[in-house]
Structure formats: C-alpha cells, structure tokens
Design an enzyme around this catalytic site. Structure first.
Site, mmCIF file in Angstrom:
data_model
loop_
_atom_site.group_PDB
_atom_site.id
_atom_site.type_symbol
_atom_site.label_atom_id
_atom_site.label_comp_id
_atom_site.label_asym_id
_atom_site.label_seq_id
_atom_site.Cartn_x
_atom_site.Cartn_y
_atom_site.Cartn_z
ATOM 1 C CD GLU A 31 114.952 4.029 -1.615
ATOM 2 O OE1 GLU A 31 115.686 3.626 -0.694
ATOM 3 O OE2 GLU A 31 113.862 3.507 -1.899
ATOM 4 C CD GLU A 72 111.618 3.410 2.063
ATOM 5 O OE1 GLU A 72 110.942 2.362 2.028
ATOM 6 O OE2 GLU A 72 111.879 4.076 1.050
ATOM 7 C CD1 TRP A 114 121.379 -10.074 -1.636
ATOM 8 C CD2 TRP A 114 120.120 -8.216 -1.706
ATOM 9 N NE1 TRP A 114 120.304 -10.256 -0.790
ATOM 10 C CE2 TRP A 114 119.515 -9.141 -0.823
ATOM 11 C CE3 TRP A 114 119.494 -6.982 -1.910
ATOM 12 C CZ2 TRP A 114 118.335 -8.867 -0.130
ATOM 13 C CZ3 TRP A 114 118.313 -6.709 -1.229
ATOM 14 C CH2 TRP A 114 117.746 -7.644 -0.354
ATOM 15 C CB THR A 139 106.831 -2.991 -6.730
ATOM 16 O OG1 THR A 139 106.913 -2.599 -8.115
ATOM 17 C CG2 THR A 139 105.379 -3.051 -6.297
ATOM 18 C CE1 TYR A 154 118.662 -3.230 0.495
ATOM 19 C CE2 TYR A 154 116.883 -4.336 1.650
ATOM 20 C CZ TYR A 154 117.352 -3.657 0.542
ATOM 21 O OH TYR A 154 116.514 -3.423 -0.523
ATOM 22 C CE1 TYR A 172 111.553 3.387 -6.084
ATOM 23 C CE2 TYR A 172 111.043 4.355 -3.946
ATOM 24 C CZ TYR A 172 111.909 3.660 -4.774
ATOM 25 O OH TYR A 172 113.127 3.247 -4.304
ATOM 26 C CE LYS A 192 115.834 -8.096 -7.731
ATOM 27 N NZ LYS A 192 115.496 -8.090 -6.296
ATOM 28 C CD GLU A 206 114.718 -4.243 -8.633
ATOM 29 O OE1 GLU A 206 113.750 -4.801 -8.106
ATOM 30 O OE2 GLU A 206 115.597 -3.651 -7.972
#
Ligand code: IDC
Length: 359
Positions: A265, A177, A75, A272, A102, A239, A304, A306
């Site tokens: 990560e 994951e 992306w 999310t 991915y 996270y 992005k 987000e």
C-alpha cells in the site's frame, strides 16, 4: 480468342494466389498470437518465491509487480467487479490487485460482517480469470493489535488458503497495519504471524506479506527477529506527503539483511489519505522502487471524495454498452489517478513486452 483464354487463366491464377496469400496471413497472425505471451501475466510468471531480498517468478527471474488496492470492500463493494478490475488492467496496466477487507467491527469490517468473504472470493476469482496477481488483505487498522481477532484470522486464512492452494495468483497479507504504543513486533505481531503463517503453510507455500508496527513501517524490529518460514515478504507502507528518504534508507538497511519488502500500500497524499498530491515526491519513490525491483500497490481504487481516490468523486464506470473502450477511464481519473497511471506506465512500456511462449 487466345487473348481471352490467357486473360481467364491469368484471372484464375490471381484468385488462387490471393487465397493462398490470405491464408498465410491468417496463419501468421495466429502463430503470433499463440507464441507470444504478456510478460506481466501470471501465465508467464507463475508462482512467486522469495530469495533473500528478492521476489522471483517461477523462472527464477526477479519481478516487480505494480497495481492498485481497493478501498474497504465493505464500503465500496459495488464498485469492485470483474469489469472494473479488467478496466484497470487494460487502461492502467496493473498486474496485481489488492482486496482490502477491513476487519474492525467498528468500521463494519469482517468481524461484524462475515459475508464480506464472498466478496473476497468474487474478486479473487475475477483476478484469476484476468490472469493477474491478487492480494487477500486482512486489513486491520482501528483494531490495532492483530492478536485481538487472531482466532478469526486463523479460521479465515485456513479456509481461503485451502480454496486457492493451487492458484499461483494468490498472495496472503495477514495484518495490514499493526499500530499503537503497546503493540510490538516481539510481543504481538511475531507470535500472531507465526501462527497464521503455519495455518497457511498447511495448504500452500504461497507468498505471505506480514505487516509490522507503526502502521507497517517498523522494519528495524522485524530484522532483529525475522520469521524463519520461507516465502515471506514484509509490508512497507508509505505516503509520499509524509514519508521520504529516511524511510527509503531504512528499507535499504533491511534489504541488506537479505529480507524482502513488499509495498502492498502506498499513496501520493500524506498519511491521512486526503489533501494535496505530492507528485514529485511520489515519483521519487516510484523511481526508487523500480531501481530496487520492489513491488507496489496504490491506495486506492475508489470514488470517495478524498485525495487518494483514483476516480473522480462519485464516478461509477458504466459497462452496460458491453464495449470496453481503451480510454473510458481516462477522463474520469482524479489527480491521484492520473499520477498512478503515469507511474505504472513509465517503466512498463520500456521493460515489459511480450516474450516468446515456451509452451
Ligand atoms: C483510509 C481511507 C479513508 C478512511 C480511513 C479509515 O482512505 O477513507 O476513512 O482509512 O478507515 C492507511 C490504511 C488505509 C487508510 C490510508 C489513508 O491502511 O486504510 O485509508 N492509510 O489514511 N495507512 C496509512 C494510510
């Protein structure tokens, strides 16, 4: 006349002294450049290995790597170039970059588009040239069971590990994951990992990071049946808005069993990847990981819109002037971006300096 002669002799002496002095300064400076080496670099640390719960450099010293993960290269591929990674190294002091490839065809991953491998090569080569570590991440996610594309993974890792067998920079992350109720360490991830690690080991004994169930948080299952191979670390992803001390306690239990964790990560949002930034909770994680020498990479280098993106929405760094200004990125970092910069620099400035080169 005598005075004039003395003045001339004096002037000549001063010029000669000046030349010798300036040569000395240049020589000193060169000597400094040649004998000091950045302790963050691969040149200094060399090949990594796992000993019990620790990650060691080639000198046998414990090492903590800190860096940034790309978003999906399918992306945001245009954003991922050598210049961009160089900027992250210069301004955020990263010593590791993660190339998130991915795999899910539904997300236009590698299974749908094998040309992504060329992008992986480009970014691994860039990281090697920049003297930093790099993770090649087989980013399973929507394709929750690593066995679904095991054959493709085997072929992919056979090729990349052959290509980079002699490069100490390269770390292999074989399943981002695994997730889903039916996907377990025992039945799915362990057999997959055994097979892929064996494939990589035909070419290199480089560090391999293995994911676990529940989106790489299920360390308990791993500790009941760890892989027997050397130089394996297990991924732990957190996270800060979703995971806290309960997960840190699980990490402690796991490490007490002499198994290594690698936070390939993590983020400062909830799981999310969007919404508000939990800066205090994130810094608690950062302090914890520093104390335990656990390496970590931040999700993600993207623009992005987000919460987890480190760039402001839509921002594309412009390198056309050819000048790599040391603070070009600063005014374009998002809230996540500013936080990760603070987090990386917090300990780097204190601990990591320049060491005298031994060769
Ligand atoms: C998220 C991205 C988001 C994308 C989504 C699905 O931030 O833009 O739409 O994936 O592809 C993970 C995953 C990582 C996720 C991230 C945030 O490894 O791919 O990225 N996350 O949700 N695990 C926990 C959180």
């Amino acid at each position: 006349m005598k005075i004039v002669r003395i003045a001339i002799i004096l002037a000549i002496t001063m010029i000669i002294v000046g030349i010798i002095d300036s040569q000395n300064t240049t020589a000193d400076r060169n000597r400094h450049v040649n004998t000091y080496i950045d302790k963050n670099s691969v040149s200094y640390n060399g090949k990594l290995r796992v000993e019990d719960e620790k990650i060691l450099n080639a000198k046998g010293e414990e090492i903590q790597l800190t860096g940034i993960s790309s978003h999906g290269i399918q992306w945001f591929g245009d954003l991922y170039t050598k210049d961009n990674i160089a900027q992250l190294k210069n301004e955020l002091d990263i010593n590791i970059f993660r190339v998130a490839m991915y795999t899910d065809p539904k997300a236009n991953g590698y299974i749908a588009d094998t040309s992504l491998k060329q992008k992986v090569y480009e970014l691994v080569d860039a990281s090697i040239a920049l003297d930093i570590y790099v993770i090649i991440d087989w980013h399973i996610l929507g394709d929750n069971n690593p066995q679904t594309y095991q054959q493709q993974a085997k072929e992919f890792f056979a090729e990349v590990s052959a290509k980079y067998a002699d490069k100490p920079n390269v770390i292999y992350e074989i399943c981002n994951e695994p997730n889903g109720n039916n996907v377990t360490w025992e039945n799915n991830i362990y057999p997959y990992a055994k097979d892929i690690v064996a494939t990589i080991r035909e070419k290199t004994d480089a560090l391999v990071i293995v994911g676990s169930g529940d989106w790489s948080k299920e360390l308990g299952d791993v500790s009941k049946k760890p892989l027997e191979e050397k130089n394996i670390a297990y991924a732990l992803h957190f996270y800060a808005g979703s995971h806290n001390k309960t997960l840190r306690d699980k990490i402690d239990d796991f490490r007490e069993k002499k198994l290594a964790v690698f936070v390939s990560e993590c983020g400062a949002t909830d799981m999310t990847g969007d919404g508000k930034i939990y800066d205090e909770a994130f810094m608690r994680w950062v302090d914890y990981m520093h104390e335990k020498n656990i390496s970590w990479l931040f999700w993600s280098y993207s623009n992005k819109k987000e919460g987890s993106s480190i760039l402001e929405p839509g921002y594309v760094p412009d390198f056309s002037s050819g000048i790599m200004d040391d603070s070009l990125l600063d005014s374009h970092l998002s809230e996540s971006g500013k936080l990760v910069k603070k987090a990386i620099i917090k300990y780097k400035e204190k601990d990591s300096d320049y060491a005298e080169a031994t060769n």
